[in-house]
Design a protein around this motif. Structure first.
Motif, PDB file in Angstrom:
ATOM      1  N   VAL A 105       0.792  -1.125  -0.203  1.00  0.00           N
ATOM      2  CA  VAL A 105       0.041  -0.030  -0.137  1.00  0.00           C
ATOM      3  C   VAL A 105       1.059   1.499   0.035  1.00  0.00           C
ATOM      4  CG1 VAL A 105      -1.736   1.161   1.276  1.00  0.00           C
ATOM      5  CG2 VAL A 105      -1.900  -1.222   1.320  1.00  0.00           C
ATOM      6  N   ARG A 106       0.612   2.344  -0.763  1.00  0.00           N
ATOM      7  CA  ARG A 106       0.976   3.533  -0.820  1.00  0.00           C
ATOM      8  C   ARG A 106       0.144   4.594  -0.127  1.00  0.00           C
ATOM      9  NH1 ARG A 106       2.738   5.321  -6.495  1.00  0.00           N
ATOM     10  NH2 ARG A 106       0.407   5.287  -6.811  1.00  0.00           N
ATOM     11  N   ILE A 107       0.981   5.353   0.877  1.00  0.00           N
ATOM     12  CA  ILE A 107      -0.062   6.430   1.666  1.00  0.00           C
ATOM     13  C   ILE A 107       0.504   7.687   1.606  1.00  0.00           C
ATOM     14  CG2 ILE A 107      -0.949   7.018   3.715  1.00  0.00           C
ATOM     15  CD1 ILE A 107      -1.373   3.864   4.450  1.00  0.00           C
ATOM     16  N   ALA A 108       0.015   8.476   1.259  1.00  0.00           N
ATOM     17  CA  ALA A 108       0.740   9.922   1.032  1.00  0.00           C
ATOM     18  C   ALA A 108       1.757   9.700   0.204  1.00  0.00           C
ATOM     19  CB  ALA A 108       0.971  10.375   2.509  1.00  0.00           C
ATOM     20  N   GLY A 109       1.866   9.072  -0.772  1.00  0.00           N
ATOM     21  CA  GLY A 109       2.737   9.092  -1.981  1.00  0.00           C
ATOM     22  C   GLY A 109       3.857   8.142  -1.612  1.00  0.00           C
ATOM     23  N   SER A 110       3.804   7.411  -0.271  1.00  0.00           N
ATOM     24  CA  SER A 110       5.049   6.852   0.155  1.00  0.00           C
ATOM     25  C   SER A 110       4.496   5.163   0.362  1.00  0.00           C
ATOM     26  CB  SER A 110       5.952   7.177   1.199  1.00  0.00           C
ATOM     27  OG  SER A 110       6.980   6.294   1.450  1.00  0.00           O
ATOM     28  N   THR A 111       5.402   4.255   0.228  1.00  0.00           N
ATOM     29  CA  THR A 111       5.158   2.925   0.798  1.00  0.00           C
ATOM     30  C   THR A 111       6.118   2.645   1.994  1.00  0.00           C
ATOM     31  OG1 THR A 111       7.122   1.885  -0.584  1.00  0.00           O
ATOM     32  CG2 THR A 111       4.555   1.887  -1.474  1.00  0.00           C
ATOM     33  N   ASP A 112       6.790   3.549   2.310  1.00  0.00           N
ATOM     34  CA  ASP A 112       7.742   3.453   3.484  1.00  0.00           C
ATOM     35  C   ASP A 112       7.124   3.636   4.973  1.00  0.00           C
ATOM     36  OD1 ASP A 112       9.882   2.819   1.667  1.00  0.00           O
ATOM     37  OD2 ASP A 112      10.229   4.989   1.524  1.00  0.00           O
ATOM     38  N   ARG A 113       7.130   2.711   5.759  1.00  0.00           N
ATOM     39  CA  ARG A 113       6.814   2.992   7.174  1.00  0.00           C
ATOM     40  C   ARG A 113       7.744   3.823   7.859  1.00  0.00           C
ATOM     41  NH1 ARG A 113       3.751  -2.337   9.704  1.00  0.00           N
ATOM     42  NH2 ARG A 113       5.795  -2.468  10.740  1.00  0.00           N
TER      43      ARG A 113
END
Length: 132
Positions: free
Chosen positions: A76-84
């Motif tokens: 999932v990408r959230i706010a343009g990023s996949t990085d948690r």
């Protein structure tokens, strides 16, 4: 009289539950490969009851990961990023074989990577804490 012991902090998460309608649509679009269907949430942080719930309410499914041995996840990408923030990847544990655990999704994505989808799939997310 003593107080009950605190619940296990590692079973407490802050993140996003999948919108129920979007969950059903995703289950039709990506039939689970393994018998235990999880398809429940995206974790932002675990084990911290003081963590502030996120503000984002949308995301995109952009990929899939499967170790072929019983762990399937959607990236999932959230706010343009996949990085948690903890260095792992935002994902939804999708399905599991007997004996496998949802937490293994992080290791599968980190070690084997993931395959991108031809087009992102928008999803609605319900930001909140959840767990014990």
């Amino acid at each position: 009289m003593s107080e009950p012991p605190p619940s296990d902090p590692k079973r407490f998460y802050t993140g996003w539950l999948l919108d129920p309608g979007d969950r059903e649509a995703l289950l039709r679009r990506f039939p689970p490969r393994y018998p235990e269907v999880v398809a429940h949430h995206v974790t932002l942080k675990f084990g911290d009851r003081a963590a502030v719930p996120p503000i984002n309410t949308t995301g995109e499914v952009i990929g899939q990961a499967d170790d072929g041995l019983g762990v399937e996840a959607l990236v999932v990408r959230i706010a343009g990023s996949t990085d948690r923030p903890d260095g792992s990847t935002y994902h939804i544990t999708w399905s599991l074989a007997p004996g496998r655990e949802a937490r293994e999704s992080n290791a599968v994505i980190a070690s084997l990577g993931w395959t991108g989808l031809p087009q992102p799939v928008p999803i609605r997310l319900l930001a909140r804490p959840f767990g014990d």
